[in-house]
Write an enzyme that holds these catalytic residues in place. Structure first.
Site, PDB file in Angstrom:
ATOM      1  CG  ASP A 174      -2.041   0.952   1.164  1.00 31.44           C
ATOM      2  OD1 ASP A 174      -2.086   1.728   0.198  1.00 31.44           O
ATOM      3  OD2 ASP A 174      -2.889   0.931   2.072  1.00 31.44           O
ATOM      4  CB  SER A 175       0.801   4.297  -2.059  1.00 27.20           C
ATOM      5  OG  SER A 175      -0.378   4.948  -1.617  1.00 27.20           O
ATOM      6  N   GLY A 176       0.793   4.167   1.315  1.00 24.16           N
ATOM      7  CA  GLY A 176       0.915   5.022   2.490  1.00 24.16           C
ATOM      8  C   GLY A 176      -0.061   6.180   2.510  1.00 24.16           C
ATOM      9  CG  PHE A 202      -6.193   4.581   4.489  1.00 23.83           C
ATOM     10  CD1 PHE A 202      -7.481   5.021   4.230  1.00 23.83           C
ATOM     11  CD2 PHE A 202      -5.956   3.932   5.692  1.00 23.83           C
ATOM     12  CE1 PHE A 202      -8.504   4.835   5.152  1.00 23.83           C
ATOM     13  CE2 PHE A 202      -6.966   3.742   6.617  1.00 23.83           C
ATOM     14  CZ  PHE A 202      -8.242   4.190   6.344  1.00 23.83           C
ATOM     15  CD  GLN A 212      -9.675   6.908  -3.603  1.00 22.74           C
ATOM     16  OE1 GLN A 212     -10.820   6.980  -3.144  1.00 22.74           O
ATOM     17  NE2 GLN A 212      -8.691   6.282  -2.953  1.00 22.74           N
ATOM     18  CG  ASP A 249      -6.063  -5.054   1.813  1.00 24.25           C
ATOM     19  OD1 ASP A 249      -5.736  -4.538   2.901  1.00 24.25           O
ATOM     20  OD2 ASP A 249      -6.596  -4.403   0.893  1.00 24.25           O
ATOM     21  CB  CYS A 279     -10.965 -25.579  10.122  1.00 25.16           C
ATOM     22  SG  CYS A 279      -9.568 -24.431   9.955  1.00 25.16           S
ATOM     23  CB  CYS A 334      -6.075 -23.864  11.108  1.00 19.71           C
ATOM     24  SG  CYS A 334      -7.199 -23.627  12.496  1.00 19.71           S
ATOM     25  CB  CYS A 389      -9.700 -26.556  13.687  1.00 18.54           C
ATOM     26  SG  CYS A 389     -10.520 -24.935  13.605  1.00 18.54           S
ATOM     27  CG  HIS A 424     -10.049 -20.658  12.812  1.00 15.91           C
ATOM     28  ND1 HIS A 424     -10.438 -21.861  12.261  1.00 15.91           N
ATOM     29  CD2 HIS A 424     -11.143 -19.829  12.739  1.00 15.91           C
ATOM     30  CE1 HIS A 424     -11.711 -21.779  11.888  1.00 15.91           C
ATOM     31  NE2 HIS A 424     -12.152 -20.563  12.165  1.00 15.91           N
TER      32      HIS A 424
END
Length: 377
Positions: free
Chosen positions: A92-94, A96, A189, A266, A304, A306, A309, A335
């Site tokens: 991410d470009s920073g 935000f 945007q 994300d 699951c 993981c 679990c 999880h």
């Protein structure tokens, strides 16, 4: 090494299944990127992240430039080696993070001057410096630097911000060092205005990027408005390029995004929830702090694979959180990331097999059903 590109493998309505080919490996889409803001997915080793089936992770320009510093990361072999993730990394470009600093930052047409949230030191980010930092980090996918206005805001404010972001996108593109298998994404945007979103898409397509992100959503506008904005915006994007919905979201948001043609997501939600005792499951969310789990011998989720679990009971996870043991957040984060990856794999299979709507309906019915009664010891 082939050029960075997205290859379609199947469609179902607006939804797409495909493969993202990059310098650091291939990623099946739709995909969810675990957030590794400062070079770590919180509470997880990278081996644990790999075990969930995650194919790509996210890092952040703002945080990494402040600590440990982009030059230091570059000198130590780049972010892939630094954080033990040889696969693709999107940074991410920073923009935000800088905009969220409020009084600690000052915006002008050239960029943003801000004070570090860590020690108050003064810094500046521009489209050129953000792009350079991401290059030093060796990001597989670089995001263009954009401005993110706080919402709600007047239409004129959103329009001015969007146009500034488009000017910055052109400068980010000029600063980007093209390399085989690497990419830069433009960010659409325009708030929830279909007209501004269309103007933004046209500007970005005119510049030309390897992929396109949709930013400025999931910031309080509500799911229905987010979905209607996607329905108006996604069809305007190039069909042969990956589409990334930034910062989204809940499992239901992901399903709705996929149904509307999004390939990449994300969000900090699954890791943050794991640290606060909330688990995502096929039967909806569970709060492992609740007393009802104190004697529950069942695994967190039956199907699951993981570590939380397969090796432990809900009662044990409940105990870890009540006792304040760090293993609780670690296991529950593991999880939740595993659940999100399994959700993506299921959506991909449903798209390829032409049964996405039925699969989505079954998922939503499961979330509404709630967890079964506690299993006795």
């Amino acid at each position: 090494m082939s050029a960075f590109h997205w290859q379609q493998q199947g469609t179902d309505g607006a939804a797409r299944a495909g493969t993202l080919h990059t310098a650091h490996g291939d990623v099946s889409t739709p995909t969810f990127m675990p957030v590794g803001t400062v070079g770590t997915v919180k509470a997880m080793t990278m081996d644990a992240v790999r075990s969930t089936g995650a194919g790509i992770v996210l890092g952040n320009t703002y945080h990494l430039m402040l600590r440990p510093g982009a030059e230091r990361v570059a000198a130590l072999g780049g972010l892939h080696r630094f954080m033990d993730w040889p696969g693709p990394i999107l940074t991410d470009s920073g923009g935000f993070q800088v905009m969220s600093l409020g009084a600690l930052r000052k915006l002008d047409a050239d960029g943003v001057t801000f004070r570090s949230h860590i020690d108050g030191s003064k810094h500046r980010l521009t489209p050129e410096s953000s792009t350079r930092i991401q290059h030093l980090l060796d990001a597989t996918i670089t995001m263009c630097f954009d401005e993110c206005p706080a919402l709600p805001a007047e239409d004129e404010v959103i329009a001015k911000s969007m146009r500034l972001s488009m000017a910055w996108a052109a400068r980010s593109r000029e600063a980007f060092v093209a390399r085989q298998g690497y990419a830069q994404f433009g960010i659409v945007q325009g708030g929830t205005s279909t007209q501004l979103r269309a103007e933004s898409v046209a500007a970005l397509r005119g510049i030309g990027f390897e992929g396109y992100a949709i930013g400025g959503l999931a910031v309080g506008e509500g799911q229905a408005l987010m979905f209607s904005t996607l329905e108006a915006t996604v069809p305007l994007l190039p069909a042969d390029r990956p589409r990334y919905l930034m910062g989204v979201g809940t499992p239901d948001d992901l399903v709705g995004g996929v149904q509307r043609g999004i390939d990449m997501f994300d969000c900090v939600m699954p890791t943050r929830a794991g640290r606060t005792a909330r688990a995502y499951t096929a039967q909806g969310q569970m709060n492992l702090r609740n007393a009802r789990f104190a004697d529950d011998a069942a695994p967190l989720e039956q199907d699951c694979d993981c570590l939380a679990c397969t090796r432990h009971s809900r009662a044990y996870l409940h105990h870890l959180f009540r006792a304040g043991e760090m293993l609780g957040p670690m296991l529950l984060t593991w999880h939740n990331i595993a659940y999100y990856q399994r959700l993506m794999r299921g959506l991909r299979s449903a798209i390829v097999e032409g049964r996405l709507d039925a699969h989505a309906a079954a998922l939503r019915a499961g979330w509404q059903s709630g967890p079964p009664a506690p299993a006795p010891a």
